[in-house]
Design an enzyme around this catalytic site. Sequence first.
Site, PDB file in Angstrom:
ATOM      1  N   ARG A 169     -15.112   5.859   4.637  1.00 56.94           N
ATOM      2  CA  ARG A 169     -15.822   7.084   4.989  1.00 56.94           C
ATOM      3  C   ARG A 169     -14.970   8.311   4.719  1.00 56.94           C
ATOM      4  O   ARG A 169     -15.414   9.276   4.115  1.00 56.94           O
ATOM      5  CB  ARG A 169     -16.224   7.058   6.466  1.00 56.94           C
ATOM      6  CG  ARG A 169     -17.018   8.280   6.898  1.00 56.94           C
ATOM      7  CD  ARG A 169     -17.106   8.394   8.407  1.00 56.94           C
ATOM      8  NE  ARG A 169     -15.836   8.805   8.989  1.00 56.94           N
ATOM      9  CZ  ARG A 169     -15.628   9.014  10.285  1.00 56.94           C
ATOM     10  NH1 ARG A 169     -16.613   8.802  11.136  1.00 56.94           N
ATOM     11  NH2 ARG A 169     -14.456   9.395  10.727  1.00 56.94           N
ATOM     12  N   GLY A 170     -13.725   8.305   5.200  1.00 56.32           N
ATOM     13  CA  GLY A 170     -12.888   9.498   5.122  1.00 56.32           C
ATOM     14  C   GLY A 170     -13.132  10.389   6.325  1.00 56.32           C
ATOM     15  O   GLY A 170     -13.470   9.907   7.415  1.00 56.32           O
TER      16      GLY A 170
ATOM     17  N   HIS B  83      -8.206   3.345  -2.948  1.00 53.32           N
ATOM     18  CA  HIS B  83      -9.033   3.859  -1.856  1.00 53.32           C
ATOM     19  C   HIS B  83      -9.940   4.975  -2.372  1.00 53.32           C
ATOM     20  O   HIS B  83      -9.509   5.837  -3.133  1.00 53.32           O
ATOM     21  CB  HIS B  83      -8.147   4.423  -0.742  1.00 53.32           C
ATOM     22  CG  HIS B  83      -7.373   3.378  -0.009  1.00 53.32           C
ATOM     23  ND1 HIS B  83      -6.963   3.530   1.288  1.00 53.32           N
ATOM     24  CD2 HIS B  83      -6.924   2.148  -0.389  1.00 53.32           C
ATOM     25  CE1 HIS B  83      -6.310   2.459   1.691  1.00 53.32           C
ATOM     26  NE2 HIS B  83      -6.264   1.606   0.677  1.00 53.32           N
TER      27      HIS B  83
ATOM     28  N   GLU C 240       0.841  -1.193   0.000  1.00 53.91           N
ATOM     29  CA  GLU C 240       0.000   0.000   0.000  1.00 53.91           C
ATOM     30  C   GLU C 240       0.877   1.245   0.000  1.00 53.91           C
ATOM     31  O   GLU C 240       1.840   1.340   0.762  1.00 53.91           O
ATOM     32  CB  GLU C 240      -0.925   0.018   1.216  1.00 53.91           C
ATOM     33  CG  GLU C 240      -1.874   1.211   1.217  1.00 53.91           C
ATOM     34  CD  GLU C 240      -2.913   1.136   2.322  1.00 53.91           C
ATOM     35  OE1 GLU C 240      -3.609   0.090   2.381  1.00 53.91           O
ATOM     36  OE2 GLU C 240      -3.021   2.073   3.116  1.00 53.91           O
TER      37      GLU C 240
ATOM     38  N   PRO D 111     -11.054   4.152  15.786  1.00 47.70           N
ATOM     39  CA  PRO D 111     -10.492   5.242  16.610  1.00 47.70           C
ATOM     40  C   PRO D 111     -11.545   6.175  17.194  1.00 47.70           C
ATOM     41  O   PRO D 111     -11.346   6.717  18.287  1.00 47.70           O
ATOM     42  CB  PRO D 111      -9.580   5.977  15.619  1.00 47.70           C
ATOM     43  CG  PRO D 111      -9.172   4.932  14.632  1.00 47.70           C
ATOM     44  CD  PRO D 111     -10.367   4.041  14.482  1.00 47.70           C
ATOM     45  N   ASP D 112     -12.652   6.365  16.484  1.00 45.93           N
ATOM     46  CA  ASP D 112     -13.685   7.285  16.966  1.00 45.93           C
ATOM     47  C   ASP D 112     -14.384   6.792  18.235  1.00 45.93           C
ATOM     48  O   ASP D 112     -15.016   7.578  18.947  1.00 45.93           O
ATOM     49  CB  ASP D 112     -14.748   7.517  15.887  1.00 45.93           C
ATOM     50  CG  ASP D 112     -14.237   8.402  14.756  1.00 45.93           C
ATOM     51  OD1 ASP D 112     -13.103   8.913  14.861  1.00 45.93           O
ATOM     52  OD2 ASP D 112     -14.986   8.581  13.771  1.00 45.93           O
TER      53      ASP D 112
ATOM     54  N   LYS E  78     -21.906  -3.742   6.132  1.00 46.99           N
ATOM     55  CA  LYS E  78     -21.128  -3.415   4.930  1.00 46.99           C
ATOM     56  C   LYS E  78     -20.938  -4.644   4.047  1.00 46.99           C
ATOM     57  O   LYS E  78     -21.041  -4.558   2.813  1.00 46.99           O
ATOM     58  CB  LYS E  78     -19.772  -2.812   5.318  1.00 46.99           C
ATOM     59  CG  LYS E  78     -19.860  -1.430   5.942  1.00 46.99           C
ATOM     60  CD  LYS E  78     -18.504  -0.751   6.089  1.00 46.99           C
ATOM     61  CE  LYS E  78     -17.664  -1.361   7.181  1.00 46.99           C
ATOM     62  NZ  LYS E  78     -16.413  -0.588   7.399  1.00 46.99           N
TER      63      LYS E  78
ATOM     64  N   PHE F 261       1.097   5.610  -0.054  1.00 41.88           N
ATOM     65  CA  PHE F 261       0.412   6.857   0.257  1.00 41.88           C
ATOM     66  C   PHE F 261       0.952   7.947  -0.647  1.00 41.88           C
ATOM     67  O   PHE F 261       2.165   8.177  -0.672  1.00 41.88           O
ATOM     68  CB  PHE F 261       0.629   7.249   1.717  1.00 41.88           C
ATOM     69  CG  PHE F 261      -0.241   8.395   2.161  1.00 41.88           C
ATOM     70  CD1 PHE F 261      -1.521   8.165   2.636  1.00 41.88           C
ATOM     71  CD2 PHE F 261       0.204   9.693   2.071  1.00 41.88           C
ATOM     72  CE1 PHE F 261      -2.331   9.213   3.035  1.00 41.88           C
ATOM     73  CE2 PHE F 261      -0.594  10.758   2.463  1.00 41.88           C
ATOM     74  CZ  PHE F 261      -1.867  10.516   2.941  1.00 41.88           C
TER      75      PHE F 261
ATOM     76  N   PRO G  46       2.556  11.074  -2.018  1.00 40.41           N
ATOM     77  CA  PRO G  46       3.386  12.054  -1.302  1.00 40.41           C
ATOM     78  C   PRO G  46       2.913  13.489  -1.501  1.00 40.41           C
ATOM     79  O   PRO G  46       2.060  13.772  -2.348  1.00 40.41           O
ATOM     80  CB  PRO G  46       4.773  11.842  -1.919  1.00 40.41           C
ATOM     81  CG  PRO G  46       4.482  11.357  -3.300  1.00 40.41           C
ATOM     82  CD  PRO G  46       3.238  10.514  -3.190  1.00 40.41           C
TER      83      PRO G  46
END
Length: 258
Positions: free
Chosen positions: A131-132, A101, A42, A176-177, A226, A44, A46
């Site tokens: 979700r984002g 993603h 994966e 995390p939420d 989901k 990310f 830059p």
Amino acid sequence: LGKASSSSSQPQVCEEAAPVKDESGKISDLIASASPGWFSLEYFPPKTEEGLRKLCSRILRMKALGPLFVGFACGARGPKSDLTLALSAEAKKMGCVVNMHLTCTNQEGNKVSKTLESCKAMGVRNIVALRGDPPDAKAREGGKTFSCALDLVKFIRETHSDHFSIAVAGYPEGHPDVIEELPSHVELSASEQRRAKRAKDASGKEVVSVCRDAQYAKEIAYLKEKVDAGADVVITQLFLDPQVYFDFVQACRKWEIL
């Protein structure tokens, strides 16, 4: 749906892309037929041009390791989905199976539609539905139709049937939420103790961060929604304790997610 964008309309972000055979496999099928020991990579996107050039070179070099597929998280510069989409297009040219993603909150349905049509045009058949950022309080009032990943999974299946393999996020330690910070003296169940992280606050007191069992059950129930809505693959958040992952797998089996 928005008009499909051709892959040629995507900006070329990598200089050293060697065109090879088309790789348009669905990762749900690839995983099902793969031998034990497979892995994926994966990346990310830059923030700088130099970082982008280095990433493109690295993708090409690491392809030689034989990953089953490569994933691209949402970008950190400019329109997030645009850079992620452009990198996905370049990785396709390198012969990679791409798992892109796609976040959906605070976006209009038309924007998501155009992104999906672009993926379809370039042969990307794998989407990680996320979700984002938390949804804006006025998102729906402004014609923005998504508030969570479940909305996106449903939208993809309603508009594109089974064309895409859809992956969703799973959280062995809890999202995390919903992780709570508790005093160290609070009694925890055995499973909560395994999920818990302990640290000291600014005053030197030990605090415990954990997703409580009741909330964890809600997380698994939502993951089940989901999957029932059309998700094919669950990709977990990073975890450090393997027993936490085994607990997660057991919970998924109990809910008939696996």
